[in-house]
Design a protein around this motif. Structure first.
Motif, PDB file in Angstrom:
ATOM      1  N   ASP A 136     -57.981  16.715  -4.073  1.00 18.77           N
ATOM      2  CA  ASP A 136     -57.624  17.930  -3.344  1.00 18.77           C
ATOM      3  C   ASP A 136     -56.432  17.730  -2.412  1.00 18.77           C
ATOM      4  OD1 ASP A 136     -59.590  19.448  -4.561  1.00 18.77           O
ATOM      5  OD2 ASP A 136     -61.079  19.027  -3.008  1.00 18.77           O
ATOM      6  N   SER A 137     -56.122  16.483  -2.080  1.00 16.03           N
ATOM      7  CA  SER A 137     -54.983  16.240  -1.192  1.00 16.03           C
ATOM      8  C   SER A 137     -53.660  16.157  -1.949  1.00 16.03           C
ATOM      9  CB  SER A 137     -55.197  14.949  -0.388  1.00 16.03           C
ATOM     10  OG  SER A 137     -55.145  13.821  -1.229  1.00 16.03           O
ATOM     11  N   PHE A 138     -53.713  16.129  -3.284  1.00 18.07           N
ATOM     12  CA  PHE A 138     -52.490  16.076  -4.087  1.00 18.07           C
ATOM     13  C   PHE A 138     -52.154  17.494  -4.534  1.00 18.07           C
ATOM     14  CE2 PHE A 138     -49.857  15.597  -7.821  1.00 18.07           C
ATOM     15  CZ  PHE A 138     -48.990  14.590  -7.441  1.00 18.07           C
ATOM     16  N   GLY A 139     -51.017  17.969  -4.093  1.00 15.42           N
ATOM     17  CA  GLY A 139     -50.629  19.331  -4.428  1.00 15.42           C
ATOM     18  C   GLY A 139     -49.156  19.435  -4.749  1.00 15.42           C
ATOM     19  N   PRO A 140     -48.640  20.655  -4.744  1.00 16.45           N
ATOM     20  CA  PRO A 140     -47.242  20.882  -5.105  1.00 16.45           C
ATOM     21  C   PRO A 140     -46.240  20.089  -4.262  1.00 16.45           C
ATOM     22  CG  PRO A 140     -48.430  22.946  -5.101  1.00 16.45           C
ATOM     23  CD  PRO A 140     -49.366  21.907  -4.545  1.00 16.45           C
TER      24      PRO A 140
ATOM     25  N   GLU B 226     -46.609  17.129  -2.819  1.00 12.61           N
ATOM     26  CA  GLU B 226     -46.627  15.726  -3.238  1.00 12.61           C
ATOM     27  C   GLU B 226     -45.959  15.558  -4.596  1.00 12.61           C
ATOM     28  OE1 GLU B 226     -49.249  16.459  -0.084  1.00 12.61           O
ATOM     29  OE2 GLU B 226     -49.312  17.409  -2.054  1.00 12.61           O
ATOM     30  N   TYR B 227     -46.218  16.487  -5.498  1.00 15.01           N
ATOM     31  CA  TYR B 227     -45.593  16.403  -6.823  1.00 15.01           C
ATOM     32  C   TYR B 227     -44.080  16.566  -6.714  1.00 15.01           C
ATOM     33  CZ  TYR B 227     -45.028  16.749 -11.844  1.00 15.01           C
ATOM     34  OH  TYR B 227     -44.647  16.505 -13.143  1.00 15.01           O
TER      35      TYR B 227
ATOM     36  N   ASP C 109     -47.918  26.885  -6.561  1.00 12.59           N
ATOM     37  CA  ASP C 109     -49.236  26.709  -5.952  1.00 12.59           C
ATOM     38  C   ASP C 109     -49.996  25.605  -6.697  1.00 12.59           C
ATOM     39  OD1 ASP C 109     -50.454  27.931  -8.329  1.00 12.59           O
ATOM     40  OD2 ASP C 109     -49.780  29.825  -7.486  1.00 12.59           O
ATOM     41  N   ARG C 110     -51.100  25.214  -6.122  1.00 12.74           N
ATOM     42  CA  ARG C 110     -51.920  24.122  -6.685  1.00 12.74           C
ATOM     43  C   ARG C 110     -52.483  24.490  -8.064  1.00 12.74           C
ATOM     44  NH1 ARG C 110     -54.077  19.517  -6.472  1.00 12.74           N
ATOM     45  NH2 ARG C 110     -56.250  18.984  -6.481  1.00 12.74           N
ATOM     46  N   GLU C 111     -52.861  25.731  -8.256  1.00 15.09           N
ATOM     47  CA  GLU C 111     -53.438  26.153  -9.539  1.00 15.09           C
ATOM     48  C   GLU C 111     -52.425  25.996 -10.672  1.00 15.09           C
ATOM     49  OE1 GLU C 111     -53.625  28.111  -6.702  1.00 15.09           O
ATOM     50  OE2 GLU C 111     -55.662  27.430  -6.257  1.00 15.09           O
TER      51      GLU C 111
ATOM     52  N   LEU D 181     -49.824  23.986 -10.677  1.00 18.95           N
ATOM     53  CA  LEU D 181     -49.617  22.551 -10.857  1.00 18.95           C
ATOM     54  C   LEU D 181     -50.759  21.937 -11.652  1.00 18.95           C
ATOM     55  CD1 LEU D 181     -48.205  19.841 -10.346  1.00 18.95           C
ATOM     56  CD2 LEU D 181     -49.386  19.759  -8.120  1.00 18.95           C
ATOM     57  N   ASN D 182     -51.992  22.262 -11.303  1.00 17.42           N
ATOM     58  CA  ASN D 182     -53.137  21.702 -12.023  1.00 17.42           C
ATOM     59  C   ASN D 182     -53.145  22.121 -13.486  1.00 17.42           C
ATOM     60  OD1 ASN D 182     -54.227  20.069 -10.107  1.00 17.42           O
ATOM     61  ND2 ASN D 182     -55.759  21.529  -9.402  1.00 17.42           N
TER      62      ASN D 182
END
Length: 95
Positions: free
Chosen positions: A51-55, A57-58, A68-70, A72-73
């Motif tokens: 959960d701490s890795f998101g846009p 960090e990428y 957003d994180r969604e 990216l995932n």
């Protein structure tokens, strides 16, 4: 996150190569040792569930921005499927 996995992202999925979807990434990765392939597989599994890795960090690793994180995932899961589950094609990051 393992430094070798970070390097894989930087080298193969950065702004310059991330949009190159010529289907060479999977055969190139699979030509490396089984241990390295497993390290990359594990790295993908970890960042998708972290959960701490998101846009942000990428983007720091690849210079590619995700809204957003969604999104990216979804991209990371599609990349995982392409690399390790015989997904039909390498996914394209948002443009």
């Amino acid at each position: 996150m393992d430094a070798r996995f970070k390097n894989f992202l930087r080298v193969n999925l950065d702004l310059e190569r991330g949009y190159e979807t010529s289907s060479h990434l999977r055969p190139t990765l699979l030509s490396f040792s089984d241990a390295y392939v497993e390290l990359i597989r594990t790295g993908f599994e970890e960042i998708v569930t972290d959960d701490s890795f998101g846009p942000a960090e990428y983007e720091r690793l690849t210079d590619i921005e995700f809204p957003d994180r969604e999104t990216l995932n979804a991209y990371l899961r599609a990349m995982y499927d392409y690399l390790f589950n015989d997904g039909p094609e390498q996914p394209m990051p948002p443009g």
